[in-house]
Design a protein around this motif. Structure first.
Motif, PDB file in Angstrom:
ATOM      1  N   LYS A   7     -57.979   3.077   9.212  1.00  0.00           N
ATOM      2  CA  LYS A   7     -56.727   2.326   9.296  1.00  0.00           C
ATOM      3  C   LYS A   7     -56.111   2.486  10.679  1.00  0.00           C
ATOM      4  O   LYS A   7     -56.226   3.537  11.287  1.00  0.00           O
ATOM      5  CB  LYS A   7     -55.728   2.846   8.264  1.00  0.00           C
ATOM      6  CG  LYS A   7     -55.951   2.361   6.855  1.00  0.00           C
ATOM      7  CD  LYS A   7     -54.764   2.761   6.004  1.00  0.00           C
ATOM      8  CE  LYS A   7     -54.984   2.403   4.551  1.00  0.00           C
ATOM      9  NZ  LYS A   7     -53.821   2.751   3.732  1.00  0.00           N
ATOM     10  N   LEU A  34     -48.904  -4.457   5.496  1.00  0.00           N
ATOM     11  CA  LEU A  34     -50.015  -3.882   6.269  1.00  0.00           C
ATOM     12  C   LEU A  34     -50.731  -2.754   5.532  1.00  0.00           C
ATOM     13  O   LEU A  34     -51.645  -2.133   6.101  1.00  0.00           O
ATOM     14  CB  LEU A  34     -49.480  -3.341   7.600  1.00  0.00           C
ATOM     15  CG  LEU A  34     -49.220  -4.375   8.685  1.00  0.00           C
ATOM     16  CD1 LEU A  34     -48.525  -3.731   9.878  1.00  0.00           C
ATOM     17  CD2 LEU A  34     -50.524  -5.030   9.139  1.00  0.00           C
ATOM     18  N   ASP A  36     -53.090  -2.124   3.557  1.00  0.00           N
ATOM     19  CA  ASP A  36     -54.544  -1.918   3.565  1.00  0.00           C
ATOM     20  C   ASP A  36     -55.102  -1.710   4.968  1.00  0.00           C
ATOM     21  O   ASP A  36     -56.192  -1.181   5.142  1.00  0.00           O
ATOM     22  CB  ASP A  36     -55.259  -3.134   2.947  1.00  0.00           C
ATOM     23  CG  ASP A  36     -54.928  -3.251   1.469  1.00  0.00           C
ATOM     24  OD1 ASP A  36     -54.564  -2.219   0.871  1.00  0.00           O
ATOM     25  OD2 ASP A  36     -55.005  -4.385   0.936  1.00  0.00           O
ATOM     26  N   GLU A  37     -54.329  -2.190   5.977  1.00  0.00           N
ATOM     27  CA  GLU A  37     -54.874  -2.150   7.343  1.00  0.00           C
ATOM     28  C   GLU A  37     -54.312  -1.045   8.211  1.00  0.00           C
ATOM     29  O   GLU A  37     -54.935  -0.618   9.177  1.00  0.00           O
ATOM     30  CB  GLU A  37     -54.563  -3.475   8.065  1.00  0.00           C
ATOM     31  CG  GLU A  37     -55.190  -4.686   7.453  1.00  0.00           C
ATOM     32  CD  GLU A  37     -54.222  -5.850   7.444  1.00  0.00           C
ATOM     33  OE1 GLU A  37     -54.244  -6.622   8.403  1.00  0.00           O
ATOM     34  OE2 GLU A  37     -53.442  -5.972   6.486  1.00  0.00           O
ATOM     35  N   ALA A  38     -53.092  -0.626   7.898  1.00  0.00           N
ATOM     36  CA  ALA A  38     -52.428   0.306   8.815  1.00  0.00           C
ATOM     37  C   ALA A  38     -51.546   1.304   8.086  1.00  0.00           C
ATOM     38  O   ALA A  38     -50.982   1.010   7.042  1.00  0.00           O
ATOM     39  CB  ALA A  38     -51.588  -0.478   9.815  1.00  0.00           C
ATOM     40  N   ASP A 183     -50.508 -10.205  11.196  1.00  0.00           N
ATOM     41  CA  ASP A 183     -51.885 -10.626  11.496  1.00  0.00           C
ATOM     42  C   ASP A 183     -52.090 -10.757  13.004  1.00  0.00           C
ATOM     43  O   ASP A 183     -53.099 -10.314  13.552  1.00  0.00           O
ATOM     44  CB  ASP A 183     -52.203 -11.971  10.812  1.00  0.00           C
ATOM     45  CG  ASP A 183     -52.300 -11.823   9.298  1.00  0.00           C
ATOM     46  OD1 ASP A 183     -52.397 -10.670   8.819  1.00  0.00           O
ATOM     47  OD2 ASP A 183     -52.265 -12.852   8.589  1.00  0.00           O
ATOM     48  N   MET A 186     -52.252  -7.267  14.671  1.00  0.00           N
ATOM     49  CA  MET A 186     -53.541  -6.590  14.460  1.00  0.00           C
ATOM     50  C   MET A 186     -54.588  -7.136  15.439  1.00  0.00           C
ATOM     51  O   MET A 186     -55.352  -6.386  16.036  1.00  0.00           O
ATOM     52  CB  MET A 186     -54.024  -6.756  13.005  1.00  0.00           C
ATOM     53  CG  MET A 186     -53.195  -6.065  11.933  1.00  0.00           C
ATOM     54  SD  MET A 186     -53.057  -4.270  12.090  1.00  0.00           S
ATOM     55  CE  MET A 186     -51.420  -4.109  12.774  1.00  0.00           C
ATOM     56  N   GLU A 190     -56.507  -5.288  18.674  1.00  0.00           N
ATOM     57  CA  GLU A 190     -57.974  -5.188  18.723  1.00  0.00           C
ATOM     58  C   GLU A 190     -58.572  -5.806  19.970  1.00  0.00           C
ATOM     59  O   GLU A 190     -59.678  -5.468  20.365  1.00  0.00           O
ATOM     60  CB  GLU A 190     -58.572  -5.841  17.480  1.00  0.00           C
ATOM     61  CG  GLU A 190     -58.577  -4.889  16.296  1.00  0.00           C
ATOM     62  CD  GLU A 190     -58.800  -5.587  14.965  1.00  0.00           C
ATOM     63  OE1 GLU A 190     -58.880  -6.829  14.946  1.00  0.00           O
ATOM     64  OE2 GLU A 190     -58.867  -4.870  13.943  1.00  0.00           O
TER      65      GLU A 190
END
Ligand SMILES: Cc1cc2nc3c(=O)[nH]c(=O)nc-3n(C[C@H](O)[C@H](O)[C@H](O)COP(=O)(O)O)c2cc1C
Length: 191
Positions: A7, A34, A36-38, A183, A186, A190
Protein backbone atom coordinates in the motif's frame (compact mmCIF):
# COMPACT_ATOMS: atom_id res chain seq x y z
CA UNK A 1 5.11 2.33 -0.42
CA UNK A 2 4.76 -0.11 2.46
CA UNK A 3 6.42 -3.29 1.12
CA UNK A 4 4.65 -5.56 3.61
CA UNK A 5 1.18 -4.52 2.41
CA UNK A 6 1.95 -3.07 -1.06
CA UNK A 7 0.00 0.00 0.00
CA UNK A 8 1.03 3.59 -0.57
CA UNK A 9 1.46 5.84 2.45
CA UNK A 10 -0.29 9.19 2.37
CA UNK A 11 0.04 11.92 4.98
CA UNK A 12 -3.06 14.11 5.21
CA UNK A 13 -2.74 17.58 6.71
CA UNK A 14 -6.00 19.21 7.77
CA UNK A 15 -6.03 23.01 8.08
CA UNK A 16 -8.89 23.26 10.60
CA UNK A 17 -8.86 22.58 14.33
CA UNK A 18 -12.65 22.60 14.66
CA UNK A 19 -14.21 19.50 16.22
CA UNK A 20 -16.83 19.23 13.45
CA UNK A 21 -14.45 20.37 10.71
CA UNK A 22 -15.80 19.69 7.24
CA UNK A 23 -12.26 19.56 5.91
CA UNK A 24 -11.41 16.87 8.42
CA UNK A 25 -14.53 14.96 7.32
CA UNK A 26 -13.32 15.37 3.73
CA UNK A 27 -9.93 13.86 4.68
CA UNK A 28 -11.64 10.95 6.43
CA UNK A 29 -13.81 10.29 3.34
CA UNK A 30 -10.73 10.36 1.10
CA UNK A 31 -9.01 7.93 3.47
CA UNK A 32 -11.98 5.55 3.18
CA UNK A 33 -11.96 5.78 -0.62
CA UNK A 34 -8.25 4.92 -0.64
CA UNK A 35 -8.60 2.10 1.89
CA UNK A 36 -7.41 -0.64 -0.49
CA UNK A 37 -4.60 1.39 -2.04
CA UNK A 38 -3.14 3.52 0.70
CA UNK A 39 -2.59 3.85 4.39
CA UNK A 40 -3.58 7.41 5.29
CA UNK A 41 -2.56 9.27 8.44
CA UNK A 42 -4.22 12.55 9.39
CA UNK A 43 -2.45 15.37 11.23
CA UNK A 44 -3.75 18.80 12.25
CA UNK A 45 -1.87 21.88 13.49
CA UNK A 46 -3.36 21.42 17.00
CA UNK A 47 -0.84 22.23 19.73
CA UNK A 48 2.06 23.04 17.41
CA UNK A 49 4.13 25.94 18.79
CA UNK A 50 4.50 29.10 16.77
CA UNK A 51 7.60 28.81 14.62
CA UNK A 52 10.49 30.80 16.07
CA UNK A 53 13.90 30.68 14.37
CA UNK A 54 15.57 31.23 17.76
CA UNK A 55 14.19 27.97 19.16
CA UNK A 56 13.73 25.76 16.10
CA UNK A 57 16.36 23.14 17.12
CA UNK A 58 15.52 20.66 18.45
CA UNK A 59 12.11 20.73 16.79
CA UNK A 60 9.09 19.94 18.98
CA UNK A 61 8.15 16.27 19.19
CA UNK A 62 4.96 16.81 17.17
CA UNK A 63 6.94 18.33 14.32
CA UNK A 64 9.45 15.45 14.43
CA UNK A 65 6.54 12.98 14.24
CA UNK A 66 4.96 14.71 11.24
CA UNK A 67 8.34 15.09 9.49
CA UNK A 68 9.08 11.39 9.94
CA UNK A 69 5.63 10.40 8.66
CA UNK A 70 6.11 12.60 5.58
CA UNK A 71 9.61 11.26 4.88
CA UNK A 72 8.23 7.70 4.95
CA UNK A 73 5.22 8.64 2.82
CA UNK A 74 4.57 8.59 -0.92
CA UNK A 75 2.66 11.86 -0.85
CA UNK A 76 1.03 14.63 1.13
CA UNK A 77 -2.64 15.56 0.71
CA UNK A 78 -3.77 18.86 2.25
CA UNK A 79 -7.42 19.57 3.16
CA UNK A 80 -7.95 23.17 4.10
CA UNK A 81 -10.63 25.77 4.65
CA UNK A 82 -10.13 29.30 3.44
CA UNK A 83 -9.83 31.97 6.15
CA UNK A 84 -10.42 35.45 4.75
CA UNK A 85 -9.34 34.27 1.32
CA UNK A 86 -6.04 32.96 2.70
CA UNK A 87 -4.26 30.02 4.41
CA UNK A 88 -5.44 29.44 8.03
CA UNK A 89 -2.69 30.55 10.45
CA UNK A 90 -2.23 27.16 12.10
CA UNK A 91 -1.65 25.41 8.77
CA UNK A 92 0.74 28.13 7.56
CA UNK A 93 2.70 27.77 10.80
CA UNK A 94 2.89 23.98 10.36
CA UNK A 95 4.05 24.38 6.75
CA UNK A 96 6.71 26.89 7.84
CA UNK A 97 8.05 24.27 10.27
CA UNK A 98 8.06 21.65 7.51
CA UNK A 99 9.91 23.97 5.13
CA UNK A 100 12.93 24.10 7.45
CA UNK A 101 16.06 21.89 7.40
CA UNK A 102 16.05 18.76 9.51
CA UNK A 103 19.38 19.51 11.21
CA UNK A 104 21.00 22.61 12.64
CA UNK A 105 23.73 24.12 10.44
CA UNK A 106 22.77 21.78 7.59
CA UNK A 107 24.44 23.34 4.54
CA UNK A 108 21.84 21.75 2.22
CA UNK A 109 18.71 23.92 2.47
CA UNK A 110 16.82 21.32 0.42
CA UNK A 111 17.31 18.79 3.20
CA UNK A 112 13.75 19.10 4.51
CA UNK A 113 11.00 16.53 5.08
CA UNK A 114 9.01 17.85 2.13
CA UNK A 115 11.46 18.74 -0.65
CA UNK A 116 10.52 16.80 -3.81
CA UNK A 117 7.44 15.22 -2.17
CA UNK A 118 4.30 14.79 -4.25
CA UNK A 119 1.41 16.87 -2.98
CA UNK A 120 -2.20 17.66 -3.70
CA UNK A 121 -4.83 19.95 -2.17
CA UNK A 122 -8.59 19.79 -1.52
CA UNK A 123 -10.99 21.96 0.38
CA UNK A 124 -14.57 22.70 1.28
CA UNK A 125 -15.75 26.20 2.12
CA UNK A 126 -18.16 28.95 1.15
CA UNK A 127 -19.11 30.16 -2.33
CA UNK A 128 -15.48 30.49 -3.39
CA UNK A 129 -15.10 26.72 -2.83
CA UNK A 130 -11.59 27.33 -1.37
CA UNK A 131 -10.25 28.49 -4.74
CA UNK A 132 -8.14 31.30 -3.21
CA UNK A 133 -6.57 29.23 -0.46
CA UNK A 134 -5.76 26.46 -2.95
CA UNK A 135 -4.02 28.98 -5.23
CA UNK A 136 -2.04 30.30 -2.26
CA UNK A 137 -1.11 26.75 -1.19
CA UNK A 138 0.09 25.84 -4.68
CA UNK A 139 2.44 28.84 -4.66
CA UNK A 140 3.66 28.02 -1.14
CA UNK A 141 4.18 24.30 -1.76
CA UNK A 142 6.12 25.02 -4.96
CA UNK A 143 8.28 27.41 -2.94
CA UNK A 144 8.92 24.57 -0.48
CA UNK A 145 10.14 22.37 -3.34
CA UNK A 146 7.10 20.10 -3.45
CA UNK A 147 5.84 18.46 -6.64
CA UNK A 148 2.21 19.64 -6.69
CA UNK A 149 -0.61 17.99 -8.64
CA UNK A 150 -2.53 21.02 -9.86
CA UNK A 151 -5.21 19.17 -11.89
CA UNK A 152 -8.26 17.32 -10.56
CA UNK A 153 -8.47 19.08 -7.19
CA UNK A 154 -11.71 18.83 -5.17
CA UNK A 155 -12.96 22.40 -4.66
CA UNK A 156 -16.25 22.13 -2.87
CA UNK A 157 -18.80 24.78 -1.93
CA UNK A 158 -20.85 23.60 1.04
CA UNK A 159 -24.62 23.41 0.67
CA UNK A 160 -26.81 25.59 2.95
CA UNK A 161 -27.78 22.41 4.83
CA UNK A 162 -24.13 21.51 5.42
CA UNK A 163 -23.45 25.07 6.56
CA UNK A 164 -26.21 24.71 9.18
CA UNK A 165 -25.34 21.22 10.40
CA UNK A 166 -21.61 20.71 9.63
CA UNK A 167 -22.71 17.43 8.06
CA UNK A 168 -20.58 16.77 4.97
CA UNK A 169 -23.07 14.23 3.59
CA UNK A 170 -25.56 17.08 2.98
CA UNK A 171 -23.41 18.38 0.11
CA UNK A 172 -23.68 16.63 -3.26
CA UNK A 173 -20.91 15.23 -5.42
CA UNK A 174 -18.28 15.10 -2.67
CA UNK A 175 -17.52 11.41 -3.23
CA UNK A 176 -17.23 11.90 -6.99
CA UNK A 177 -14.78 14.80 -6.63
CA UNK A 178 -12.69 12.90 -4.09
CA UNK A 179 -12.65 9.71 -6.22
CA UNK A 180 -11.42 11.67 -9.24
CA UNK A 181 -8.71 13.34 -7.16
CA UNK A 182 -7.67 10.14 -5.37
CA UNK A 183 -7.28 8.25 -8.66
CA UNK A 184 -5.36 11.12 -10.23
CA UNK A 185 -3.08 11.44 -7.19
CA UNK A 186 -2.24 7.71 -7.20
CA UNK A 187 -1.25 8.02 -10.88
CA UNK A 188 0.68 11.24 -10.20
CA UNK A 189 2.67 9.49 -7.46
CA UNK A 190 3.43 6.47 -9.66
CA UNK A 191 4.63 8.43 -12.68
C1 LIG B 1 -11.80 33.22 10.40
C2 LIG B 1 -12.67 32.66 9.30
C3 LIG B 1 -12.57 33.16 8.02
C4 LIG B 1 -13.32 32.60 6.96
N1 LIG B 1 -13.12 33.06 5.70
C5 LIG B 1 -13.72 32.41 4.66
C6 LIG B 1 -13.37 32.73 3.32
O1 LIG B 1 -12.56 33.59 3.04
N2 LIG B 1 -13.96 32.03 2.33
C7 LIG B 1 -14.86 31.03 2.60
O2 LIG B 1 -15.37 30.39 1.67
N3 LIG B 1 -15.21 30.70 3.85
C8 LIG B 1 -14.65 31.37 4.90
N4 LIG B 1 -14.94 31.02 6.19
C9 LIG B 1 -15.98 29.99 6.44
C10 LIG B 1 -15.39 28.61 6.35
O3 LIG B 1 -15.35 28.20 5.01
C11 LIG B 1 -16.25 27.62 7.15
O4 LIG B 1 -16.30 28.04 8.49
C12 LIG B 1 -15.70 26.22 7.05
O5 LIG B 1 -16.65 25.33 7.59
C13 LIG B 1 -14.39 26.07 7.81
O6 LIG B 1 -13.84 24.80 7.57
P1 LIG B 1 -13.94 23.60 8.62
O7 LIG B 1 -15.36 23.16 8.62
O8 LIG B 1 -13.03 22.57 8.08
O9 LIG B 1 -13.55 24.11 9.96
C14 LIG B 1 -14.24 31.57 7.24
C15 LIG B 1 -14.35 31.07 8.55
C16 LIG B 1 -13.57 31.60 9.57
C17 LIG B 1 -13.69 31.01 10.96
Amino acid sequence: MDNSTNKMKIVMLVGSLRRQSLNRQLAEEAGKLLEDEAECTIFTPAGIPLFDQDTEFPAPEQIETIRQAIRQSDGVWIFSPEYNGAIPGGLKNLLDWLSRPLFENDPDWKDTAVWGKKATISGIGGNNATRSVQDALITLLHFMGMDVMTEDRAMIAMSPETMKTSDLSKTENVQKALRTQADAFMKFIEK
